[in-house]
Design an enzyme around this catalytic site. Structure first.
Site, PDB file in Angstrom:
ATOM      1  N   CYS A 116      41.157  34.673  48.395  1.00  0.00           N
ATOM      2  CA  CYS A 116      41.837  35.786  47.714  1.00  0.00           C
ATOM      3  C   CYS A 116      43.090  36.246  48.457  1.00  0.00           C
ATOM      4  O   CYS A 116      43.914  36.958  47.891  1.00  0.00           O
ATOM      5  CB  CYS A 116      40.875  36.947  47.528  1.00  0.00           C
ATOM      6  SG  CYS A 116      39.477  36.480  46.513  1.00  0.00           S
ATOM      7  N   HIS A 256      45.037  43.152  45.826  1.00  0.00           N
ATOM      8  CA  HIS A 256      44.144  42.142  45.252  1.00  0.00           C
ATOM      9  C   HIS A 256      43.148  42.853  44.341  1.00  0.00           C
ATOM     10  O   HIS A 256      42.650  43.935  44.675  1.00  0.00           O
ATOM     11  CB  HIS A 256      43.422  41.408  46.386  1.00  0.00           C
ATOM     12  CG  HIS A 256      42.353  40.494  45.913  1.00  0.00           C
ATOM     13  ND1 HIS A 256      42.571  39.546  44.935  1.00  0.00           N
ATOM     14  CD2 HIS A 256      41.036  40.378  46.275  1.00  0.00           C
ATOM     15  CE1 HIS A 256      41.443  38.892  44.714  1.00  0.00           C
ATOM     16  NE2 HIS A 256      40.501  39.375  45.496  1.00  0.00           N
ATOM     17  N   ASN A 286      38.823  39.244  38.621  1.00  0.00           N
ATOM     18  CA  ASN A 286      39.321  38.734  39.900  1.00  0.00           C
ATOM     19  C   ASN A 286      39.759  37.275  39.704  1.00  0.00           C
ATOM     20  O   ASN A 286      38.922  36.393  39.552  1.00  0.00           O
ATOM     21  CB  ASN A 286      38.194  38.838  40.937  1.00  0.00           C
ATOM     22  CG  ASN A 286      38.611  38.364  42.314  1.00  0.00           C
ATOM     23  OD1 ASN A 286      39.670  37.767  42.486  1.00  0.00           O
ATOM     24  ND2 ASN A 286      37.767  38.615  43.301  1.00  0.00           N
TER      25      ASN A 286
END
Ligand code: UT7
Length: 336
Positions: A116, A256, A286
């Site tokens: 990520c 994020h 996500n």
């Protein structure tokens, strides 16, 4: 003349059309829209359903949007850095496949795997190439087809992830804008809590690894959450202190998009109001390496020259980090 810095000069994005909503997931696993919304902030995510389509098929249109908006030829691109945990193949690099698909015949390219935090890591590496003075146009693309490594019978992970791609063009800036600073961190002992068990050299694919469902994301959510909440907030604060910034100096936070509660903790720590935070987790979930560039893509037309932007991420590895950008252009691109 100011110091030569690497600035983002255009953003492109791509999201597959198919939506997977919380209501759809209610029919697939033992969960509820209410649980998913309150625990994560996610309402729906996009899934790449096109047969035979891979991560490169999302990255390519995201980059082509940049080429169109900037009216530049793919032959002008010097390098493509692709941040992903879902490459088309183990090798060659997805960056090479993207180059072929968009006709970037003069570009070298490579993949960068930092889960990520991949986009932040790739942005920092790409900025270094620009700052060297040797390269003029670098593409940094964050892309993940998370649906290819998600077990849709596992309610603890299938509710979180989605597919998408976001890309930026990096060029030199001598007007005081661009990537000013970044603080990047990693701690490999975190690998036990978020990983894919098989498919690599440790556990090559076998019938047994497939039967044991070892080719899917394994995450100890609560454990990762604890580290993500402090990691993303701590590193953002460290970066701001290093650059003598307070919350009042920040125009935007591009975090994020893993969990609304993690984003909220970072926002509170750095002391900025909610309206300065880019949030699209409710729509896309996500998307791993794509979350931050997809935020910049969605907000591109609202960003102004000189805006102070903090990017922040936490993910598998563990990897985490934050970057401080001074935005370099007022977008007047019409094509979105
Ligand atoms: O982007 C890369 C880094 N990743 C992250 O940053 C993700 C970090 N983790 C998270 O975002 C959160 O931990 C989750 C959203 C994954 C989970 O939220 P949580 O508040 O940590 O829930 P939990 O895992 O502690 O589970 C609470 C309860 C459990 O039941 P018991 O043991 O209390 O009876 C779970 O079994 O909720 C249950 N549960 C669910 N219930 C309904 C777990 N998943 C679900 C579900 N629907 N989908």
């Amino acid at each position: 003349m100011n110091k030569l810095r690497a600035a983002i000069t255009c953003v492109g994005g791509y999201l597959p059309e198919t939506k997977l909503t919380n209501q759809d997931l209610e029919k697939m696993v033992d969960t509820t829209d209410e649980w998913i919304t309150t625990r994560s902030g996610i309402k729906e995510r996009r899934i790449l359903k096109t047969p035979g389509a891979a991560s490169s098929d999302m990255a390519a249109p995201a980059i082509e949007e940049i080429l169109r908006k900037k009216n530049i030829s793919p032959l002008e691109i010097d390098c493509i850095i692709c941040a992903t945990v879902t490459p088309d193949m183990i090798f060659p690099a997805t960056a090479n496949i993207i180059s072929d698909k968009i006709g970037a015949k003069n570009a070298f390219g490579f993949d960068l795997e930092a889960a990520c935090s991949g986009f932040l890591y790739a942005l920092t590496v790409g900025a270094g190439l620009i700052e060297s003075g040797r390269y003029k146009k670098i593409i940094v693309v964050g892309v993940d087809k998370m649906s290819s490594i998600i077990d849709y019978t596992d309610r603890t992970t299938c509710i979180i992830f989605g597919d998408g791609a976001g890309a930026v063009l990096l060029e030199a800036d001598t007007n005081g804008n661009g990537l000013i600073d970044a603080v990047l961190k990693s701690d490999g002992s975190g690998r036990y809590h978020l990983h894919m068990k098989a498919g690599g050299s440790l556990n090559p694919p076998t019938h047994e690894t497939i039967n044991n469902k070892e080719h899917f994301v394994y995450q100890e959510g609560k454990y990762v959450f604890k580290y993500a909440v402090t990691g993303m907030a701590d590193v953002s604060q460290e970066l701001m202190e290093k650059n003598n910034l307070t919350g009042d100096d920040i125009d935007w936070l591009a975090p994020h998009q893993a969990n609304l509660r993690i984003i909220e903790a970072t926002r509170e720590r750095i002391g900025i109001p909610k309206e300065k935070v880019m949030i699209n987790i409710h729509k896309y979930g996500n998307t791993t390496a794509a979350t931050i560039p997809l935020c910049l893509w969605e907000w591109e037309n609202r960003l102004k020259v000189g805006d102070n932007i903090i990017l922040a991420a936490f993910g598998g590895g563990f990897t985490w980090g934050a970057a401080y950008l001074k935005w370099a252009y007022d977008a007047n691109f019409q094509t979105k």
